[in-house]
Structure formats: C-alpha cells, structure tokens
Motif scaffolding. Structure first.
Motif, short mmCIF file in Angstrom:
data_model
loop_
_atom_site.label_atom_id
_atom_site.label_comp_id
_atom_site.label_asym_id
_atom_site.label_seq_id
_atom_site.Cartn_x
_atom_site.Cartn_y
_atom_site.Cartn_z
N GLY A 1 0.75 -1.44 0.10
CA GLY A 1 -0.09 0.05 -0.17
C GLY A 1 0.43 0.96 -0.39
N PHE A 2 0.17 2.31 0.76
CA PHE A 2 0.93 3.52 0.43
C PHE A 2 0.87 4.42 1.89
N TRP A 3 2.06 5.59 2.24
CA TRP A 3 1.72 6.24 3.25
C TRP A 3 1.82 7.24 2.79
N LEU A 4 0.41 8.32 3.62
CA LEU A 4 0.22 9.68 2.18
C LEU A 4 1.52 10.73 4.06
N PRO A 5 1.57 11.66 3.61
CA PRO A 5 2.03 12.99 5.00
C PRO A 5 0.93 13.04 6.39
N ALA A 6 1.10 13.20 7.19
CA ALA A 6 0.48 13.50 8.15
C ALA A 6 -1.22 14.98 7.40
N SER A 7 0.01 15.68 6.69
CA SER A 7 -0.70 17.35 6.48
C SER A 7 -1.96 16.48 5.54
N ILE A 8 -2.00 15.45 4.62
CA ILE A 8 -2.81 15.45 3.82
C ILE A 8 -3.68 14.27 3.40
N ALA A 9 -3.11 13.20 4.47
CA ALA A 9 -3.77 11.39 5.35
C ALA A 9 -4.97 12.11 5.08
N LEU B 1 -2.99 -0.48 3.89
CA LEU B 1 -3.35 -0.19 2.33
C LEU B 1 -3.52 1.32 2.10
N VAL B 2 -4.51 2.17 2.79
CA VAL B 2 -5.39 2.78 2.45
C VAL B 2 -4.29 4.90 3.06
N GLY B 3 -3.10 4.46 3.09
CA GLY B 3 -2.13 5.84 3.33
C GLY B 3 -2.44 6.11 4.65
N ILE B 4 -2.55 5.51 5.31
CA ILE B 4 -2.62 6.90 7.16
C ILE B 4 -1.54 6.45 7.10
N PRO B 5 -0.71 7.00 8.09
CA PRO B 5 0.68 7.34 8.22
C PRO B 5 0.92 6.91 9.99
N TYR B 6 0.52 6.70 10.80
CA TYR B 6 0.24 6.28 11.41
C TYR B 6 -1.02 5.01 12.45
#
Length: 586
Positions: free
Chosen positions: A482-490, A542-547
């Motif tokens: 999956g992926f992980w987004l920066p906390a600012s845009i997750a 999977l869903v991009g949540i960083p923590y």
RNA sequence: CGGGGCGUAGCGCAGCCUGGUAGCGCAUCUGCUUUGGGAGCAGAGGGCCGGGGGUUCGAAUCCCUCCGCCCCGACCA
C-alpha cells in the motif's frame, strides 16, 4: 468519532487490470476512487478527505497573497470569443448547446472570465495589484486520458490570476506565487523541484513548473547535480563537446555518392564509416500559422536540420518559427518541397524562405551544426547522399536556432559549471507563468495610471493540480502492501486498530484512546470492525494513513504498539504516552 | 487520430480456435468453529456472456456493425 465500521471504504484485494501506475492501483484498491468513464472518476470518502486536506492547505496559503473567487464552469461562447480561444482551444474544449441552440463550453481555465471581471470592475492603478484565485473543477477533453488521476478530463485545479500595473509588479506577483507554492508543496510533504519551462504558444515571457520526480510522470526534466540547474527538456539546453573525429573526406565541394538502401542515420554512418554526429538529419514538417485579424490559417513547409545523433525538439522548433501546430510531411509534400523521398532528404539545393512561415520552405538549422564542415547529407534523390557538405558554404537557411532535445550526460549550460546533466521523468504539480498582455489587451481591460492615462494591466497565471498532489505523494511513498501519505494530507492521521473487538478490555481501551486522541486535535480513525486482526492490518497498511496504534494483548501490561507506516516494525508504547507521542509526530 | 489489446457474477480470470443446458478463485449472505498479518467447515444467492444485426435447428463461441475501456504513439494554456 470516525469508526471504520461505519465508513464506506471499499478496499480491493486485487487491483483491476486497467491500472498500470502505482498511484492508480492504490487509489482504487484503497477505496479512494472509482472510475466512471475514461478520465472521469468518483471520489469516495477517503479520497475526498485527502483532497479536502490538500485544498485546505492550498487555500490557507493562497489567502496570504490573494482572494478566492468561485466562477462558473459553464461559459457562454461569447466569453471565449474576444481572446480567440473559442476556436483556438479546438477539440480540447468540451462544447454544448442549450435548449435555444446557444453555444456554451465547460471551462478549461478562467483567464477570459477573470479578465472580463477586471475589465468591467478595475478602474484605477490604485486598485492594483490584484491576485484572484479559485479552486474549482476544470474540464479538458484530453485526447488520451491515462494513469488514473494523473491525466483526466475533469479535475480540480487551483488557478490564480494576477493583474499589475507594470512588468515590475508582475515580477513581484510571480515571486509571491513562487514563494507560496514552495510553502504549499512543502506542507504537503512532497519532494519537488522548480524547473524552467517553455512558455508555450500563449506568448508568455517567463514560466516555471513545479515537478515531482516519478517514473509515472509524463514530462522529462534535465537537471545538473553540480549547480542546481533544472529545466523541462522542452526548454533545456546543454553545451556540446566538439566533434573530434576526422572530417569525412576532403575539403572540396559536395560530392554525390551512391548509397543504396541507406535511409536510416545508422546506415549512412556505417556506409561512410563516420559517427552519426557527422551526418545531417532532416525532419520535414508542415507548420500551421494562425491567421491574424480574421485571416485564414495557413500551412507552410518546414525543414529542420540537425546533427544525426540529436533529436528534434518540436516545442523548441515550434517556438523558433512561431507555428501554432506541427505535423510531419506526407509523401506528396516531400516531393513538392524536396523533390526527393524520405530517408534521403538534405539541405543542398533548397531555396529557403526569407522569413519563417512565408512562401516556400522554411529551413531551420540547429546550432549544433554551426562551425561544422565536411558533413554527410541526403541528396534529395533516392539512394544518394552528398559528402563534404559544409553549412553556409553549400547551403543556406531561414534561421539558426536551438531546436534539439538535450541528452543525459551532456555538459551543463550554466557558465563555469562543469557538471553533467541528468534526465528524469517527472509529474507537473504546479505552473507559474507570466502571461503578459494577451488577455487584457485582447479584451480591452484598462485602468488609469497616476497621470490619468489609460494603461493595460499585465497578467500572470498560476495553476496547481490538486489531484496531482495526491497522486505524486502516493508515487513517492508506496510499497507492495500500500502507501502512506504525509500526515498533513492523509484522510486520517492515525488509525487505532483494536485487534479483537470481542474482547471488552481491548474494545474499551481502543475507544478511550481514540477519544483522547481526537480531544487532542488529532484526526483519528477507530478500526472497530469485527474482523480478524490480519484483515485490519492489511487494510491499514493499504489506505495511506501514516500512523497506527495496535490495541492488542499488551494492553494487560498497559502497553500498545505504535507503527510508523513508512518504517518497518513496531514500537511498544505506554498507554499514557500515546497522545503526547502522536502530537509530536503529526 | 494511427497502432495494439480487452469487454463473460462486485474483483481477478477460464470457456471462444473446433457452435449443443455458463464455469473457477476471491468477495457477498446464513450457521457453527476461529480471533496478531487478507481463517476453516457446511450451505446459499448472484449473469440481456458490452449493444444491434446476420448465419444456423441451435451462438458467449462464427460473420458484419456500433459502443466502451486500457496500453504505445500523436496530442497536452
């Protein structure tokens, strides 16, 4: 509180085969988007949350320098006539008719509409400068939508437009945007570069693109690791090493040589035992010249000559001759302009037009041929080449220009820099652009200057692709799961995963933890689904949540696990420390 | 617009060549068991086989045509 059990997050175990690039696959698998048609997507709750976060950042920063508008997507034809773009936009514009038969379009951009507001409302230099922006859906009938959200027909764009009294003012508006864009992309957690770009047929003077390096990108950018030079390859230049090989033969006049079947550069080089750098490549085009003052458009023959080992850069060529459009010549046209077949075209014996795109054949010679001598070139005759061809002595031209595309490894063009260029793919996430007077002048917008004289304001235009920020972030940070987004845009900053909701202690601990995090201002999602732990972990990855906080067996010891999606492994954390720790992280 | 590929259950696919009652895995629903990395067993539901036309006793399968989607190229203020 947001509970996974109530959220609509349709994750997919497998990606539809249509998806090629990483961001497209994961946006589908993570339940961010679903496709409605070619280049048209539904944004589902997680996707919409992420896009809203991005929009929030863009709006907050843009408000520092400008004012937000909301403009119609549905535009009457009349609004697009004065600038000439009703016809100029061609097939890229979606067009429709209302019940009365009046023509309308779906706006691709809003220069005309903003300029119309300026024309009607701005009266005095005292009202300038103005920076007006909008964050809205734009429509473009792309010939080929592709790569998920990267190239689509309907998308969200932040567009801004500046109006200044003079060029110095425009410089300031441009600099303001440059600074704000850097802030925005930094806050969105992107590794980006700003590059020089082609200002295009729109007639601007300075243009800069903000790019994110990724294999999924459609642009190529050349950059110098030594001095920091960076430019889109549509614009990039480089210094050429001198060609050191011996001149092919003699120093005489062009000599006709039978070269049976040698139509490709490689054949010719092998035949004459020279490097392709000593052969002259010819690329033949028909160039469209836009008719001015209501005159009809016209097509003109155009020949580009350059070193055999170089590639013609159509953007540069188009700019050099002022063509609105290029297409390659067909056989009939080759016969008309060269009296010879493809594969054996050359400059000797042509009669170049005096000015670009006037009657006759416009001949453009690349700078890389300057100062060379004794080259090989096609003879405009089947199976024949000339050798000992020297530019200037043996043929003339309409103009000399830089019309080639730079290659990796060539020398950096910056003065005194000894670096070598590297070329890489990138996706464009923003573009800032000094437009000049094109719209204000065409539409008759004027203000009075301090002397009471009417002057035309000068414009800039500045875009940011909202969806592209999301896709670039995913391209930048993903793995097999999956992926992980920066906390600012997750969509959420942290997910609290209760490993077993049938265990009352775990469930209640998770509930309390999520409530505490939310109270501390952290965007939290509680995974309270009655699913096996493995399923929840896979979804969370999977869903991009960083923590992620795992609420599991260790709760008995007062501990939970903290997982940083960007890193392997997990860290034990005392329950009491969770809120503080996450506040520090996001 | 040129070249290539694909359209069969929500997703991934087989069946088509060689016409004869539409299948598999995952997902979904029910029950029982299980509960830290996409569980097991038992049962169930779900299909204008992209649309239209044709050939045939009979078409997912053969022919014609249209539509949609993907990839490469062209294109992309």
């Amino acid at each position: 509180m947001h509970r996974w059990s109530k959220l609509f997050v349709p994750t997919l175990r497998e990606a539809p085969t249509d998806a090629e690039v990483a961001s497209h696959k994961f946006l589908l698998r993570a339940g961010y988007i679903r496709q409605l048609g070619a280049g048209i997507y539904n944004y589902l709750p997680l996707g919409q949350r992420a896009l809203n976060k991005i929009i929030g950042i863009v709006r907050e920063e843009m408000d520092q320098i400008g004012q937000e508008f909301f403009l119609p997507a549905l535009n009457p034809r009349e609004a697009w006539e004065p600038s000439g773009r009703w016809s100029g936009m061609g097939d890229n514009m979606f067009r429709l008719k209302d019940r009365k038969g009046a023509e309308l379009c779906l706006a691709m951009t809003h220069e005309e509409i903003m300029t119309e507001i300026a024309r009607k409302e701005l009266r005095s230099y005292k009202q300038l400068p103005q920076i007006w922006y909008q964050i809205q859906t734009k429509f473009r009938d792309e010939p080929r939508p592709k790569s998920g959200l990267l190239r689509v027909r309907q998308f969200t764009m932040k567009d801004s437009y500046s109006f200044d009294i003079d060029a110095d003012g425009l410089d300031r508006s441009f600099e303001l945007h440059d600074a704000v864009y850097r802030k925005i992309f930094t806050r969105c957690g992107l590794k980006f570069v700003a590059v020089d770009a082609d200002s295009g047929a729109m007639g601007g003077s300075q243009s800069q693109e903000f790019m994110v390096h990724t294999e999924a990108g459609e642009d190529l950018i050349a950059s110098c690791p030594t001095c920091g030079y960076a430019a889109n390859t549509e614009k990039a230049t480089s210094l050429l090493d001198a060609v050191t090989e011996m001149a092919p033969t003699g120093d005489g006049l062009p000599e006709l040589v039978l070269t049976p079947g040698c139509a490709a550069i490689s054949d010719v080089a092998a035949f004459f035992k020279i490097s392709p750098a000593s052969d002259i490549k010819c690329v033949a085009y028909m160039a469209l010249k836009r008719g001015e003052n209501g005159k009809a458009d016209t097509w003109h023959g155009l020949a580009a000559f350059l070193r055999g080992d170089h590639q013609v850069n159509e953007t540069k060529l188009q700019g050099a001759v002022g063509a609105a459009e290029l297409r390659t010549m067909n056989g009939e046209e080759l016969e008309q302009f060269f009296h010879g077949p493809a594969g054996f075209l050359g400059p000797v014996g042509l009669a170049p037009a005096a000015k670009a795109l006037t009657s006759g054949l416009t001949v453009v010679v690349d700078k890389g041929l300057e100062g060379r001598s004794n080259l090989v070139a096609g003879a405009n005759k089947l199976d024949y080449h000339f050798r000992s061809v020297t530019p200037g002595r043996d043929f003339s031209w309409t103009l000399v220009a830089d019309i080639r595309t730079v290659n990796e490894g060539e020398a950096c063009p910056t003065a005194n820099c000894t670096g070598k260029l590297v070329v890489g793919k990138a996706v464009e996430i923003g573009h800032i652009f000094k437009l000049g007077y094109k719209y204000t002048s065409a539409m008759g917008a004027t203000v009075l200057d301090p002397n009471g004289k009417e002057v035309t304001p000068i414009m800039g235009s500045y875009g940011i692709g909202i969806e592209r920020i999301l896709t670039a972030a995913i391209e930048q940070s993903h793995d097999a799961n999956g992926f992980w987004l920066p906390a600012s845009i997750a969509p959420f900053q942290v997910v609290v995963t209760v490993t077993n909701v049938t265990d009352t202690l775990l469930r209640e601990t998770g509930e309390k933890l999520a409530a505490d995090l939310e109270a501390a201002g952290i965007d939290v999602l509680l995974d309270d689904r009655d699913e096996r732990a493995g399923v929840k972990f896979k979804d969370a990855d999977l869903v991009g949540i960083p923590y992620r906080i795992n609420v599991g067996k260790k709760v008995a010891e007062g501990k939970v696990e903290l997982v940083n999606r960007a890193m392997p492994g997990a860290e034990d954390l005392a329950l009491a420390d969770v809120v503080q720790r996450l506040k520090a992280l996001v």
